[in-house]
Design a protein around this motif. Structure first.
Motif, PDB file in Angstrom:
ATOM      1  N   TYR A 315       0.937  -1.129   0.034  1.00 41.44           N
ATOM      2  CA  TYR A 315       0.033   0.034   0.033  1.00 41.44           C
ATOM      3  C   TYR A 315       0.644   1.087  -0.096  1.00 41.44           C
ATOM      4  O   TYR A 315       0.406   2.295  -0.421  1.00 41.44           O
ATOM      5  N   LEU A 316       2.208   1.198   0.404  1.00 43.55           N
ATOM      6  CA  LEU A 316       3.076   2.175   0.482  1.00 43.55           C
ATOM      7  C   LEU A 316       3.418   2.496  -1.063  1.00 43.55           C
ATOM      8  O   LEU A 316       3.635   3.561  -1.478  1.00 43.55           O
ATOM      9  N   GLY A 317       3.658   1.463  -1.767  1.00 44.55           N
ATOM     10  CA  GLY A 317       3.634   1.272  -3.089  1.00 44.55           C
ATOM     11  C   GLY A 317       2.786   1.843  -3.775  1.00 44.55           C
ATOM     12  O   GLY A 317       2.961   2.769  -4.958  1.00 44.55           O
ATOM     13  N   ALA A 318       1.472   1.713  -3.668  1.00 42.04           N
ATOM     14  CA  ALA A 318       0.369   1.972  -4.372  1.00 42.04           C
ATOM     15  C   ALA A 318       0.190   3.471  -4.104  1.00 42.04           C
ATOM     16  O   ALA A 318      -0.105   4.384  -5.054  1.00 42.04           O
ATOM     17  N   LEU A 319       0.497   4.186  -3.015  1.00 42.68           N
ATOM     18  CA  LEU A 319       0.617   5.486  -2.666  1.00 42.68           C
ATOM     19  C   LEU A 319       1.579   6.299  -3.397  1.00 42.68           C
ATOM     20  O   LEU A 319       1.415   7.326  -3.690  1.00 42.68           O
ATOM     21  N   ALA A 320       2.889   5.804  -3.415  1.00 41.90           N
ATOM     22  CA  ALA A 320       3.961   6.273  -4.095  1.00 41.90           C
ATOM     23  C   ALA A 320       3.542   6.314  -5.714  1.00 41.90           C
ATOM     24  O   ALA A 320       3.773   7.365  -6.526  1.00 41.90           O
ATOM     25  N   GLU A 321       2.988   5.410  -6.105  1.00 41.37           N
ATOM     26  CA  GLU A 321       2.394   5.472  -7.590  1.00 41.37           C
ATOM     27  C   GLU A 321       1.476   6.711  -7.743  1.00 41.37           C
ATOM     28  O   GLU A 321       1.638   7.104  -8.831  1.00 41.37           O
ATOM     29  N   ILE A 322       0.648   6.699  -6.986  1.00 47.13           N
ATOM     30  CA  ILE A 322      -0.429   8.026  -7.067  1.00 47.13           C
ATOM     31  C   ILE A 322       0.453   9.067  -7.115  1.00 47.13           C
ATOM     32  O   ILE A 322       0.106  10.208  -7.659  1.00 47.13           O
TER      33      ILE A 322
END
Length: 546
Positions: A315-322
């Motif tokens: 989910y940190l990766g998903a946030l970084a993606e956004i």
């Protein structure tokens, strides 16, 4: 033991029992079943033997008669009690319900005391009595101060018999192991002897059904095996092959064993020493058994931590993606881009900027502005849901890669929750309102411009949004327009606050999504690492109390 020692030991053992009872091994990792059984055994031994024995250390000694199938345990008990209290026969296993024989003066202790308190007391066995029962029989033929407990076979084909036999051994002050001349070298016999040695239990061995002509050879070989195993000094008794009459051996065959029991009965110091040795052996075994449980719990906590880290990383990766998408212009595509071009090319953009007439600003928010705002909201929603979907797939993939347990825990969690889209819509709408408020309260128009032009806050916040998400070097129309109206400083300041707020709101959405995985782990019933710490501390406090 002195009263102070008893009080200190009782307190320390009570704390240990509480710490052990708090243990849960919810994850089916390698060794989990063994750890659960070890916890159950330790807890049962604390409650059924150690605590009762510490509180009443002058109570009669309980001697458990244990052995393999067909070794003649029940026959031996009947012979010593001079009464058929335990059923014998050729059908195996014979003994189901444990049977305790004692002197009448000791009966109250075994029927009302704490020892094996979890078992229902019966006066006689019945077809309905099961493994949760204990038959207590009084006979004056047994000396006062000692009691004999006939147990099911340690190698019984009935699993419950095997379990209750070991439970009885855990509650014993002394062990009498019965084996035969034909089976003394078998694995079950040495497994039990190894357990007795590990626990430091006071032990005696009865070698039964020994043919007189081969007695010397068999006994020498058996003694050599015991010596090699470090048990050469234990008390040994030999019972020759003899006819069994009415379930009993000839009295001459059990004379030595009867004298041994009588000596324990009359010599209180010797009996107390034997009881103390076994109790100390059990307490010594806690030095390895308790830390072993704590280490397994730490393994469970560590594995849970690894699974939690998988969730956080995804989910940190998903946030970084956004975050990346908000800076490189990829958010402005499809419907959002089309609505911006429609808004900018239709004249609504210029109409949102109005020349002041008589100090008043007039106008109404155009439909294209509302459509453009909805398109931005929908676009952000789709980006959030897509990122959450990839995060969910990543978590499940990581868990499945770790172990079969991960596959089980990840069931039904490979996609976002059904509520994510609705929650994302509310979060983005709230963020857009917040951006409007920032533009209205902090977007101070340049003085030279504010004298001539007023603007619609909704329209300007949308232009501001496009400027934030368009990326590039700031040379586009939205950037130039916002710079012209508010100045570069306002663009940077409001933009930083708006992006930070948006990131926080998306982070909260992802936190809610990640909690589904946390709940899956919590449902497994894994305590935190503080339970292991308390267990180590309880074991240390026990050593201090000793």
């Amino acid at each position: 033991m002195a009263a102070e020692t008893v009080e200190a030991l009782t307190s320390a053992l009570g704390a240990l029992r509480e710490s052990v009872s708090d243990l849960r091994f919810g994850l089916d990792l390698p060794g989990a079943d063994e750890a659960r059984q070890a916890r159950a055994d330790l807890l049962a031994q604390l409650e059924n033997y150690v605590l009762p024995r510490v509180r009443t250390n002058t109570a009669p000694a309980l001697i458990v008669i244990a052995g393999s199938t067909g070794a003649g345990k029940s026959t031996l008990v009947n012979s010593l009690a001079e009464r058929n209290i335990s059923r014998t026969g050729v059908r195996r296993p014979t003994t189901g319900t444990p049977i305790l024989a004692c002197h009448p003066d000791d009966r109250k202790w075994f029927t009302e005391g704490e020892l094996l308190s979890g078992l229902e007391r019966l006066e006689r066995p019945s077809p309905e009595s099961g493994m949760d029962s204990l038959v207590v029989v009084a006979t004056e033929k047994l000396p006062q101060g000692v009691a004999l407990l006939d147990t099911p076979d340690i190698d019984s084909v009935v699993e419950e018999h095997h379990e209750i036999a070991h439970r009885m051994l855990d509650a014993a002050d002394l062990w009498i192991f019965v084996t035969t001349a034909a089976r003394y070298a078998d694995a079950p016999a040495w497994s039990l002897l190894r357990l007795a040695k590990e626990r430091g239990a006071r032990l005696a061995i009865v070698l039964s059904r020994v043919q007189p002509r081969s007695a010397d050879v068999v006994l020498k070989h058996f003694v050599r095996m015991l010596t090699e195993y470090g048990l050469g000094d234990i008390d040994r008794f030999v019972i020759h092959e003899a006819p069994v009459s009415d379930g009993r051996l000839p009295d001459s065959e059990v004379t030595d064993l009867r004298l041994w029991l009588a000596e324990l009965s009359v010599d209180e110091s010797r009996r107390a020493q034997a009881v103390h040795e076994t109790l100390n052996g059990v307490l010594n075994s806690f030095r390895t058994r308790v830390p072993a449980l704590a280490r397994h719990l730490e393994g469970q906590v560590a594995f849970r931590g690894e699974l939690r880290s998988d969730v956080e990383a995804a989910y940190l990766g998903a946030l970084a993606e956004i975050d990346k998408a908000s800076k490189n212009g990829s958010l402005l595509h499809g419907e959002v881009l089309a609505r911006w071009q429609d808004f900018a090319g239709s004249g609504d953009l210029m109409r949102s900027l109005q020349f002041r007439k008589g100090g008043k600003a007039a106008g109404q928010t155009p439909e294209r502005v509302l459509a453009f705002k909805a398109a931005i909201r929908t676009g952000l929603e789709s980006v959030i849901v897509a990122a959450a979907n990839r995060a969910a797939e990543e978590v499940v993939a990581r868990w499945r890669h770790r172990s079969e347990l991960g596959v089980k825990l990840a069931e039904g969690l490979d996609s976002p929750s059904d509520n994510l889209l609705r929650h994302a819509g509310r979060a983005i709408a709230s963020w857009q309102d917040h951006l409007n408020e920032l533009v209205r309260t902090e977007g101070v128009t340049k003085r030279s411009v504010s004298k001539l032009v007023s603007f619609d806050p909704d329209a300007l916040s949308l232009i501001f949004t496009v400027a934030m998400f368009s990326g590039g070097d700031g040379s586009g129309v939205p950037h130039r327009l916002v710079n012209a109206l508010l100045g570069a400083e306002s663009l940077r300041g409001i933009g930083a606050k708006a992006l930070s707020d948006l990131r926080a709101r998306i982070g909260m959405l992802f936190d809610e999504e990640s909690m589904r995985y946390v709940h899956a782990l919590d449902s497994a019933g894994i305590p935190d690492e503080s339970v292991a710490t308390r267990l180590y501390q309880a074991a240390y406090n026990l050593e201090v109390a000793r």
